[in-house]
Design an enzyme around this catalytic site. Structure first.
Site, PDB file in Angstrom:
ATOM      1  N   HIS A  18       0.834  -1.206   0.000  1.00 32.07           N
ATOM      2  CA  HIS A  18       0.000   0.000   0.000  1.00 32.07           C
ATOM      3  C   HIS A  18       0.871   1.258   0.000  1.00 32.07           C
ATOM      4  CE1 HIS A  18      -3.726   2.230   1.028  1.00 32.07           C
ATOM      5  NE2 HIS A  18      -2.868   3.062   1.615  1.00 32.07           N
ATOM      6  N   GLU A  19       1.814   1.318   0.926  1.00 28.84           N
ATOM      7  CA  GLU A  19       2.662   2.507   1.023  1.00 28.84           C
ATOM      8  C   GLU A  19       3.612   2.619  -0.166  1.00 28.84           C
ATOM      9  OE1 GLU A  19       1.821   4.646   3.065  1.00 28.84           O
ATOM     10  OE2 GLU A  19       0.516   3.382   4.296  1.00 28.84           O
ATOM     11  N   HIS A  22       1.929   4.674  -2.879  1.00 28.26           N
ATOM     12  CA  HIS A  22       2.064   6.116  -2.635  1.00 28.26           C
ATOM     13  C   HIS A  22       3.487   6.586  -2.954  1.00 28.26           C
ATOM     14  CE1 HIS A  22      -1.847   6.164  -0.849  1.00 28.26           C
ATOM     15  NE2 HIS A  22      -1.502   5.586   0.286  1.00 28.26           N
TER      16      HIS A  22
END
Length: 356
Positions: A18-19, A22
């Protein structure tokens, strides 16, 4: 201990993916990244590489990417403005924020493809039980019979058998059955059964009154077929996840079904014990849930930020700082309330299990 380790591996992988979404798109658009952390709270270990400090923090239920100018009201130097998150156009900010949940969905998709290539368990069409006074029993079908065809169409998996019966819509079906060395044919008219499905909807389906023997084989698929089946499975899980959220809001699914960290730990251990395929499928399911939940338009989640940036993109001006602050406070209250409910349900389930 195995359950805890399995849960840490699963959640750690999902948070990292997920990170990473980003992080990659922040770098792509020239945004400076100060920190990349797995977990929240105090730093356990960390190493700075270039401008970014990579951390593992104390509380593993999440993570964050700290970008230059993200959420900062203070004035930045001109050199920092050009590489700050706040200084980028709304569309680029939308892509950076959306990348996290999208990476989770894509990660689940890749896992499902791998799972189908490794091999998935499937039940044969061997009958284990014939329910008394139901259509199959009245027709003369017996336990241990192996269904080989329905309406002239060959079947060898229980999923295909049950799917064909549902598609019959209650019309008579012709079953070809292998019994020992004999091949027998039965004409059976399904009866309608009304019950609630997993989403709490009342559905009526045709049934014959037979139960699988649980005879399991492993089906392996080549890359192309795994790609297709992985696509279908990913979409199906996304659809079910979204429908489940809607049903929770409508209270068709009770709030007691919501689980938290304790439930995740327990399920991770169970799936890991069943083998790598079960554990990978569980991780894929979690990844889709994480992706969908983060896309909800709730302030403090990625979906809430996306709402703010879409507003700015459409109306050519950002939402006021006061409105954003109030929205984030409401979002925080909702998120804390959801976490409290999840923990309460976990604890209630634990004590119920202990008292049984």
């Amino acid at each position: 201990m195995q359950s805890v380790i399995s849960a840490i591996i699963a959640l750690g992988a999902l948070i990292f993916i997920h990170e990473l979404g980003h992080f990659i798109f922040a770098k792509w658009f020239g945004v400076g990244v100060d920190k990349f952390s797995l977990g929240f709270g105090p730093k356990l270990i960390g190493k700075k590489v270039g401008e970014t400090e990579y951390l593992i923090s104390a509380f593993p239920l999440g993570g964050y990417v700290k970008m230059v100018g993200e959420g900062e009201d203070a004035e930045l130097a001109d050199t920092d403005k050009a590489r700050s998150f706040a200084g980028k156009p709304p569309l680029q900010r939308i892509v950076i924020v959306a990348a996290g949940p999208v990476f989770n969905l894509f990660f689940a998709y890749l896992i499902f493809i791998v799972v189908y290539m490794i091999g998935v368990p499937a039940a044969t069409t061997r009958i284990g039980e014939v329910v008394k006074d139901k259509p199959a029993a009245r027709a003369g079908i017996q336990p241990k019979d192996l269904v080989t065809a329905i309406n002239g169409k060959l079947v060898n998996r229980w999923e295909d058998l049950s799917g064909t019966i549902v598609e019959s819509k209650g019309q008579p079906v012709e079953l070809q059955v292998q019994r020992g060395k004999e091949t027998l044919t039965f004409r059976v008219t399904p009866e309608k059964r009304t019950a609630k499905n997993l989403l709490g909807d009342v559905v009526t389906t045709p049934v014959l009154g037979i139960v699988s023997a649980g005879e399991i084989v492993i089906d392996h698929f080549g890359p192309v077929e795994a790609f297709v089946k992985g696509s279908i499975q990913t979409w199906n899980v996304i659809e079910i996840t979204v429908l489940s959220l809607v049903k929770l809001v409508e209270r068709a699914i009770p709030l007691e079904t919501i689980g938290g960290p304790i439930m995740i730990v327990k399920m991770a251990g169970q799936q890991a014990a069943e083998g790598s395929v079960s554990f990978l499928a569980f991780v894929a399911l979690l990844s889709i849930n994480l992706g969908i939940l983060n896309l909800l338009p709730v302030p403090i989640l990625d979906g809430g930020h996306l709402f703010f940036y879409f507003w700015e993109l459409v109306f050519r001006k950002p939402i006021s700082a006061k409105a954003r602050e109030i929205a984030q406070q409401v979002g925080l209250v909702l998120l804390i309330g959801l976490m409290v409910l999840a923990f309460y349900n976990d604890i209630a389930r634990y004590f119920m299990a202990q008292n049984q």
